[in-house]
Write a protein that holds these residues in place. Structure first.
Motif, PDB file in Angstrom:
ATOM      1  N   PRO A 138       0.851  -1.193   0.000  1.00 51.33           N
ATOM      2  CA  PRO A 138       0.000   0.000   0.000  1.00 51.33           C
ATOM      3  C   PRO A 138       0.891   1.249   0.000  1.00 51.33           C
ATOM      4  O   PRO A 138       1.753   1.398   0.863  1.00 51.33           O
ATOM      5  CB  PRO A 138      -0.803  -0.116   1.298  1.00 51.33           C
ATOM      6  N   ILE A 139       0.700   2.094  -0.980  1.00 54.12           N
ATOM      7  CA  ILE A 139       1.523   3.298  -1.141  1.00 54.12           C
ATOM      8  C   ILE A 139       0.612   4.523  -1.093  1.00 54.12           C
ATOM      9  O   ILE A 139      -0.315   4.634  -1.885  1.00 54.12           O
ATOM     10  CB  ILE A 139       2.291   3.272  -2.483  1.00 54.12           C
ATOM     11  N   PRO A 140       0.885   5.452  -0.182  1.00 54.66           N
ATOM     12  CA  PRO A 140       0.066   6.671  -0.101  1.00 54.66           C
ATOM     13  C   PRO A 140       0.484   7.664  -1.184  1.00 54.66           C
ATOM     14  O   PRO A 140       1.515   7.496  -1.837  1.00 54.66           O
ATOM     15  CB  PRO A 140       0.396   7.206   1.289  1.00 54.66           C
ATOM     16  N   PRO A 141      -0.282   8.743  -1.322  1.00 51.20           N
ATOM     17  CA  PRO A 141       0.119   9.816  -2.235  1.00 51.20           C
ATOM     18  C   PRO A 141       1.498  10.357  -1.831  1.00 51.20           C
ATOM     19  O   PRO A 141       1.899  10.262  -0.670  1.00 51.20           O
ATOM     20  CB  PRO A 141      -0.958  10.882  -2.052  1.00 51.20           C
ATOM     21  N   LEU A 142       2.195  10.951  -2.782  1.00 53.51           N
ATOM     22  CA  LEU A 142       3.553  11.448  -2.548  1.00 53.51           C
ATOM     23  C   LEU A 142       3.633  12.409  -1.358  1.00 53.51           C
ATOM     24  O   LEU A 142       4.555  12.325  -0.549  1.00 53.51           O
ATOM     25  CB  LEU A 142       4.095  12.120  -3.815  1.00 53.51           C
ATOM     26  N   SER A 143       2.663  13.295  -1.212  1.00 61.74           N
ATOM     27  CA  SER A 143       2.710  14.247  -0.101  1.00 61.74           C
ATOM     28  C   SER A 143       2.661  13.526   1.252  1.00 61.74           C
ATOM     29  O   SER A 143       3.333  13.930   2.203  1.00 61.74           O
ATOM     30  CB  SER A 143       1.568  15.264  -0.203  1.00 61.74           C
ATOM     31  N   VAL A 144       1.898  12.460   1.333  1.00 58.73           N
ATOM     32  CA  VAL A 144       1.817  11.674   2.575  1.00 58.73           C
ATOM     33  C   VAL A 144       3.119  10.903   2.788  1.00 58.73           C
ATOM     34  O   VAL A 144       3.613  10.810   3.920  1.00 58.73           O
ATOM     35  CB  VAL A 144       0.587  10.736   2.544  1.00 58.73           C
ATOM     36  N   GLN A 145       3.685  10.349   1.715  1.00 59.25           N
ATOM     37  CA  GLN A 145       4.978   9.670   1.827  1.00 59.25           C
ATOM     38  C   GLN A 145       6.020  10.605   2.435  1.00 59.25           C
ATOM     39  O   GLN A 145       6.770  10.213   3.340  1.00 59.25           O
ATOM     40  CB  GLN A 145       5.481   9.226   0.451  1.00 59.25           C
ATOM     41  N   THR A 146       6.051  11.836   1.933  1.00 55.71           N
ATOM     42  CA  THR A 146       7.033  12.811   2.406  1.00 55.71           C
ATOM     43  C   THR A 146       6.790  13.175   3.868  1.00 55.71           C
ATOM     44  O   THR A 146       7.741  13.271   4.653  1.00 55.71           O
ATOM     45  CB  THR A 146       7.013  14.061   1.502  1.00 55.71           C
ATOM     46  N   GLU A 147       5.521  13.361   4.265  1.00 62.34           N
ATOM     47  CA  GLU A 147       5.205  13.647   5.671  1.00 62.34           C
ATOM     48  C   GLU A 147       5.678  12.513   6.576  1.00 62.34           C
ATOM     49  O   GLU A 147       6.279  12.761   7.627  1.00 62.34           O
ATOM     50  CB  GLU A 147       3.699  13.832   5.847  1.00 62.34           C
ATOM     51  N   ILE A 148       5.380  11.286   6.184  1.00 62.09           N
ATOM     52  CA  ILE A 148       5.781  10.119   6.984  1.00 62.09           C
ATOM     53  C   ILE A 148       7.300  10.036   7.060  1.00 62.09           C
ATOM     54  O   ILE A 148       7.872   9.837   8.140  1.00 62.09           O
ATOM     55  CB  ILE A 148       5.175   8.827   6.396  1.00 62.09           C
ATOM     56  N   ALA A 149       7.970  10.191   5.925  1.00 64.71           N
ATOM     57  CA  ALA A 149       9.436  10.109   5.892  1.00 64.71           C
ATOM     58  C   ALA A 149      10.065  11.220   6.730  1.00 64.71           C
ATOM     59  O   ALA A 149      11.048  10.977   7.447  1.00 64.71           O
ATOM     60  CB  ALA A 149       9.933  10.163   4.450  1.00 64.71           C
ATOM     61  N   ASN A 150       9.512  12.427   6.658  1.00 64.03           N
ATOM     62  CA  ASN A 150      10.040  13.533   7.469  1.00 64.03           C
ATOM     63  C   ASN A 150       9.924  13.219   8.956  1.00 64.03           C
ATOM     64  O   ASN A 150      10.862  13.425   9.727  1.00 64.03           O
ATOM     65  CB  ASN A 150       9.310  14.840   7.159  1.00 64.03           C
ATOM     66  N   TYR A 151       8.780  12.728   9.364  1.00 67.65           N
ATOM     67  CA  TYR A 151       8.542  12.400  10.774  1.00 67.65           C
ATOM     68  C   TYR A 151       9.506  11.297  11.237  1.00 67.65           C
ATOM     69  O   TYR A 151      10.150  11.428  12.287  1.00 67.65           O
ATOM     70  CB  TYR A 151       7.087  11.954  10.959  1.00 67.65           C
ATOM     71  N   LEU A 152       9.610  10.227  10.456  1.00 64.58           N
ATOM     72  CA  LEU A 152      10.490   9.127  10.847  1.00 64.58           C
ATOM     73  C   LEU A 152      11.961   9.533  10.814  1.00 64.58           C
ATOM     74  O   LEU A 152      12.747   9.071  11.641  1.00 64.58           O
ATOM     75  CB  LEU A 152      10.241   7.909   9.948  1.00 64.58           C
ATOM     76  N   SER A 153      12.320  10.425   9.899  1.00 58.12           N
ATOM     77  CA  SER A 153      13.704  10.922   9.848  1.00 58.12           C
ATOM     78  C   SER A 153      14.053  11.708  11.112  1.00 58.12           C
ATOM     79  O   SER A 153      15.163  11.580  11.640  1.00 58.12           O
ATOM     80  CB  SER A 153      13.910  11.806   8.622  1.00 58.12           C
ATOM     81  N   VAL A 154      13.119  12.515  11.592  1.00 59.19           N
ATOM     82  CA  VAL A 154      13.344  13.267  12.832  1.00 59.19           C
ATOM     83  C   VAL A 154      13.558  12.289  13.992  1.00 59.19           C
ATOM     84  O   VAL A 154      14.461  12.474  14.815  1.00 59.19           O
ATOM     85  CB  VAL A 154      12.171  14.237  13.121  1.00 59.19           C
ATOM     86  N   LEU A 155      12.740  11.240  14.049  1.00 60.42           N
ATOM     87  CA  LEU A 155      12.913  10.231  15.106  1.00 60.42           C
ATOM     88  C   LEU A 155      14.266   9.535  14.993  1.00 60.42           C
ATOM     89  O   LEU A 155      14.959   9.335  15.996  1.00 60.42           O
ATOM     90  CB  LEU A 155      11.783   9.200  15.048  1.00 60.42           C
ATOM     91  N   ASP A 156      14.653   9.161  13.757  1.00 62.05           N
ATOM     92  CA  ASP A 156      15.959   8.522  13.553  1.00 62.05           C
ATOM     93  C   ASP A 156      17.104   9.429  13.982  1.00 62.05           C
ATOM     94  O   ASP A 156      18.058   8.979  14.617  1.00 62.05           O
ATOM     95  CB  ASP A 156      16.152   8.132  12.085  1.00 62.05           C
TER      96      ASP A 156
END
Length: 176
Positions: A147-165
Motif C-alpha cells: 500500500p503506497i500513499p500519495p507522494l505528499s503523505v509519503q514525504t510527511e511520513i518520511a520527514n517524521y520518521l527521519s526526525v525520530l531517527d
C-alpha cells in the motif's frame, strides 16, 4: 488506512535494477583500487539506513563492467542479509547481490520506500530460497505489492520518521 493508499509494485515507482558485476573472476585485481565507491552487502547492512562510507573502490575497469548509481538510490540486498536497505549519500557501484531503486520524484519519496522495506523485511525475506546462503530473485521483488500513499503523505511520513531517527542517533552518540 486511507482509500488514497493504492496497492502498487515498488518497481512502478522508479527504476529498479540489480547491480552489475560482469567480470569473472570477481576478485580480479585490475577491477579495484580506483576512485569509484563499490558498495557491498555488508556496507548496506552496517549503514543504519544511510550509506556514508565504503570499504572498497572500483577502478575505471571496474566501472566499465558495472554501473554508477546516483546519490539518493536505495540499495536493497538480495543475498546474504536479505532485504537490508540503505540510501546512498554519494554515487556508487553495486555488485549483483544488491538491487538499486531510484525513485521517480513525481511518484515516490525514496526515504518512505526505505522505511517501508524496514517495516516489511520479514515478509520480503519469506520469499527467499537457497540452502547454504539465502537469496531472493529480482523478479520476486518486482512482483511484491505494497500500500503506497500519495507522494505528499509519503514525504510527511518520511520527514517524521527521519526526525525520530536523528533523535535516536543523537541519543546513542550521547550515551557513547
Amino acid at each position: 488506512m486511507s482509500s488514497e493508499w493504492r496497492i502498487q509494485k515498488i518497481s512502478s515507482l522508479g527504476e529498479f535494477e540489480r547491480g552489475k558485476s560482469k567480470h569473472r573472476p570477481r576478485d580480479a585485481a585490475h577491477l579495484y583500487g580506483g576512485s569509484y565507491p563499490f558498495i557491498q552487502t555488508g556496507d548496506v547492512t552496517n549503514s543504519d539506513g544511510r550509506i556514508t562510507s565504503f570499504r572498497q573502490t572500483y577502478s575505471e575497469a571496474g566501472l566499465a563492467q558495472s554501473r554508477l548509481w546516483p546519490a539518493g538510490t536505495l540499495a536493497i540486498t538480495i543475498a546474504a542479509n536479505i532485504a537490508e536497505t540503505a540510501i546512498l549519500t554519494f554515487p556508487a557501484c553495486f555488485p549483483d547481490s544488491v538491487v538499486g531503486f531510484t525513485a521517480d520524484p513525481k511518484k515516490a519519496d525514496v526515504r518512505f520506500i526505505e522505511y517501508l522495506f524496514q517495516a516489511v523485511r520479514k515478509q520480503v525475506k519469506s520469499h527467499a530460497y537457497g540452502s547454504a546462503q539465502e537469496n531472493i530473485n529480482l523478479e520476486v521483488l518486482r512482483k511484491l505489492e505494497f500500500p503506497i500513499p500519495p507522494l505528499s503523505v509519503q514525504t510527511e511520513i518520511a520527514n517524521y520518521l527521519s526526525v525520530l531517527d536523528d533523535r535516536i542517533t543523537l541519543l546513542r552518540e550521547t550515551n557513547a
